[in-house]
Enzyme design. Sequence first.
Site, short mmCIF file in Angstrom:
data_model
loop_
_atom_site.label_atom_id
_atom_site.label_comp_id
_atom_site.label_asym_id
_atom_site.label_seq_id
_atom_site.Cartn_x
_atom_site.Cartn_y
_atom_site.Cartn_z
N ASP A 190 78.38 7.03 88.01
CA ASP A 190 78.76 7.15 89.42
C ASP A 190 80.24 7.48 89.53
O ASP A 190 81.07 6.80 88.93
CB ASP A 190 78.49 5.83 90.15
CG ASP A 190 77.01 5.49 90.19
OD1 ASP A 190 76.20 6.31 89.72
OD2 ASP A 190 76.68 4.39 90.69
N ASP A 242 72.06 -1.15 89.25
CA ASP A 242 71.16 -0.02 88.96
C ASP A 242 71.53 0.69 87.66
O ASP A 242 70.81 1.57 87.22
CB ASP A 242 71.13 0.97 90.13
CG ASP A 242 72.50 1.47 90.54
OD1 ASP A 242 73.47 0.67 90.51
OD2 ASP A 242 72.62 2.67 90.89
ZN LIG Z 1 74.62 3.76 90.89
ZN LIG Z 2 77.79 2.42 91.04
#
Ligand SMILES: [Zn+2]
Ligand SMILES: [Zn+2]
Length: 266
Positions: free
Chosen positions: A164, A21
Amino acid sequence: MMRFGTGFGVGAILITHMHADHFIGVIGLVRTLGLQGREETLHLCGPPGSSGVLDRAVHLGMDRIRFPVEIREVEPGERIPRPGYEVEVFPVKHGTSAVGYAIREPQRLGRFDVERVRALGVPEGPLFGRIHRGEAVEVAGRTIHPEEVVGPPRPGRSVVYTGDTRPAESVVEAARGADLLIHDCTFAGSDARRARETFHSTAGEAAGVARKAGALRLALTHLSARYSDLPEVLEREARKRFPDSIVARDGLTLDLPFLDEGGTEP
Ligand SMILES: [Zn+2]
Ligand SMILES: [Zn+2]
């Protein structure tokens, strides 16, 4: 990017880690840029260990790309000079090779007191610039020192993007006094355990980092699909710890004024 007309002008793409992603869009983007007749080099930066996957992704199903793509692995602590700003790479905690990016403008010259300079009899022209840049000048038999008419140097703006991550001290360090911190906010506090297990952050944790860092604003991003209809839940949670929190959405633009030029102090 295309909607804002910046797609063709993009010079560099900074990739935080190699979860799909976070980089898969590059495949389509490179094709689109090729079709649009791009000629300039595109710089792709990724975390340690990313260059092989990035190289394959960029060339996937393509005989040849018509413009140069330069792929480069960056290391935490590295500073990448860019025109008009610098990118600082910092470590994050995501259970895989992952980095965040701090985009910083250089320090600016101090405020120049035009009224006072005029009152001291300095003729308008090149002398103004010389004094502003720190040079003492002689006018009508008197030395004018820059500190008489120029304030202390003013900090440039900074935007810090975590990708993240769990809440981390390295992020607090990178986000000290940042004008904008863009932080992982995958979960609400009720899913704190899930956040820990998957190396993500809750809204409250992101807000805690922003607060500790003394950032000016926080944009929450990377919301789990389960909150897509109720971003205000996360926003409310974050604002308890850090009032200047918003949930980011696609296409959102934020103005980051210089604090000394009409911006408001937090
Ligand atoms: Zn992510
Ligand atoms: Zn990630």
